[in-house]
Enzyme design. Structure first.
Site, PDB file in Angstrom:
ATOM      1  N   ARG A  91       0.829  -1.207   0.000  1.00 52.26           N
ATOM      2  CA  ARG A  91       0.000   0.000   0.000  1.00 52.26           C
ATOM      3  C   ARG A  91       0.866   1.261   0.000  1.00 52.26           C
ATOM      4  NH1 ARG A  91      -4.832  -2.622   1.312  1.00 52.26           N
ATOM      5  NH2 ARG A  91      -6.291  -1.409   2.511  1.00 52.26           N
ATOM      6  N   ARG A 125     -25.421   0.438  -3.881  1.00 49.57           N
ATOM      7  CA  ARG A 125     -25.215  -0.769  -3.086  1.00 49.57           C
ATOM      8  C   ARG A 125     -26.058  -0.714  -1.808  1.00 49.57           C
ATOM      9  NH1 ARG A 125     -19.016  -2.412  -2.069  1.00 49.57           N
ATOM     10  NH2 ARG A 125     -18.967  -0.799  -0.487  1.00 49.57           N
TER      11      ARG A 125
HETATM   12  P1  AMP Z   1      -8.549  -3.984   3.368  1.00 50.54           P
HETATM   13  O1  AMP Z   1      -9.382  -5.153   3.804  1.00 50.54           O
HETATM   14  O2  AMP Z   1      -7.490  -4.352   2.366  1.00 50.54           O
HETATM   15  O3  AMP Z   1      -9.392  -2.813   2.908  1.00 50.54           O
HETATM   16  O4  AMP Z   1      -7.744  -3.477   4.654  1.00 50.54           O
HETATM   17  C1  AMP Z   1      -8.415  -3.044   5.807  1.00 50.54           C
HETATM   18  C2  AMP Z   1      -7.479  -2.160   6.621  1.00 50.54           C
HETATM   19  O5  AMP Z   1      -6.315  -2.878   7.014  1.00 50.54           O
HETATM   20  C3  AMP Z   1      -6.950  -0.931   5.905  1.00 50.54           C
HETATM   21  O6  AMP Z   1      -7.837   0.154   5.969  1.00 50.54           O
HETATM   22  C4  AMP Z   1      -5.655  -0.650   6.680  1.00 50.54           C
HETATM   23  O7  AMP Z   1      -5.937  -0.011   7.916  1.00 50.54           O
HETATM   24  C5  AMP Z   1      -5.163  -2.054   6.986  1.00 50.54           C
HETATM   25  N1  AMP Z   1      -4.255  -2.544   5.938  1.00 50.54           N
HETATM   26  C6  AMP Z   1      -4.472  -3.557   5.056  1.00 50.54           C
HETATM   27  N2  AMP Z   1      -3.407  -3.744   4.255  1.00 50.54           N
HETATM   28  C7  AMP Z   1      -2.489  -2.824   4.618  1.00 50.54           C
HETATM   29  C8  AMP Z   1      -1.183  -2.483   4.163  1.00 50.54           C
HETATM   30  N3  AMP Z   1      -0.598  -3.137   3.148  1.00 50.54           N
HETATM   31  N4  AMP Z   1      -0.529  -1.466   4.786  1.00 50.54           N
HETATM   32  C9  AMP Z   1      -1.085  -0.802   5.808  1.00 50.54           C
HETATM   33  N5  AMP Z   1      -2.323  -1.053   6.287  1.00 50.54           N
HETATM   34  C10 AMP Z   1      -3.021  -2.050   5.706  1.00 50.54           C
END
Ligand code: AMP
Length: 222
Positions: A91, A125
């Site tokens: 990310r 949605r």
């Molecule tokens: P997601 O399910 O991919 O939308 O991730 C949910 C949350 O997890 C995000 O809003 C971040 O707070 C955290 N997160 C997931 N992947 C990352 C990453 N690669 N780097 C930092 N935070 C992450």
């Protein structure tokens, strides 16, 4: 054909990244590593990592790079002799650089869906909160408008699914993911797939991956 194919999948919220990822791992022998799922699993188990990550996630912030990098590298280490698809990671540019250093990526798949299409889709949605069932007025409408098919209970729209909130999320996405996409472009491994829906994008992704790996079945349908 590459024996162990390592890919990352990138795409804005609402771009259908989840749908495409699940089709990929059903059609190709690849382990799906989702950073969000891994974090949620740690939170459920109340591990020290989960407890500290929860604090950032609740505030809608990114979990610090050191924590994320450690978590993902450990997971990748478990499938040293296999193919994987990383979803939600990297990310940040730092995450991309360290990942490339420790476990070179063969391909970065970037899903491009026009922002106005995403805003329109998300604002149509509707969700059944107790079960998490998701409907879309255009292509997966409930039998009775505003009512869950299974329980007959009311459907709601998430506060952050309004057009203004979605535009804001997309803006944050472009700013943070821009440098990551640029990083893979410079490395020469960025593969872009543009379309309005997952059904439009999927055949292109399938064709590309089939040129790098042998699919479980040649049939594009899932
Ligand atoms: P997601 O399910 O991919 O939308 O991730 C949910 C949350 O997890 C995000 O809003 C971040 O707070 C955290 N997160 C997931 N992947 C990352 C990453 N690669 N780097 C930092 N935070 C992450």
């Amino acid at each position: 054909m590459i024996k162990n194919f390592r890919a990352v999948i990138l795409g804005a919220p609402g771009s259908g990244k989840g749908t495409i990822s699940s089709r990929i791992v059903r059609k190709f022998e690849m382990k799906h590593i989702s950073s969000g799922d891994l974090l949620r699993h740690n939170i459920q188990l109340k591990t020290p990592l989960g407890l500290s990550a929860q604090h950032f996630m609740n505030k809608g912030q990114l979990v610090p790079d050191e924590v994320m990098i450690g978590l993902i590298l450990k997971e990748i280490d478990k499938c040293k002799s296999g193919s994987w698809l990383l979803d939600g990671f990297p990310r940040t540019k730092k995450q991309a650089e360290i990942l490339f250093d420790k476990a070179p990526v063969d391909s970065a798949l970037n899903l491009i869906v026009p922002f106005d299409v995403i805003v329109d889709r998300i604002s149509k949605r509707w969700i059944h909160l107790p079960s998490g069932r998701v409907y879309n007025v255009d292509f997966n409408a409930p039998k009775v408008p505003g009512i869950d098919d299974v329980t007959g209970e009311k459907l709601v729209q998430r506060d952050d699914d309004t057009p203004t909130a979605v535009m804001k999320r997309l803006d944050v996405y472009s700013k943070t993911l821009g440098p990551v996409i640029e990083f893979y472009k410079v490395k020469g491994i960025l593969e872009e797939f543009t379309g309005k829906t997952s059904d439009e994008i999927w055949p292109m992704v399938f064709k590309y991956l089939s040129s790098r790996m042998t699919p479980i079945s040649q049939d594009v349908k899932i």
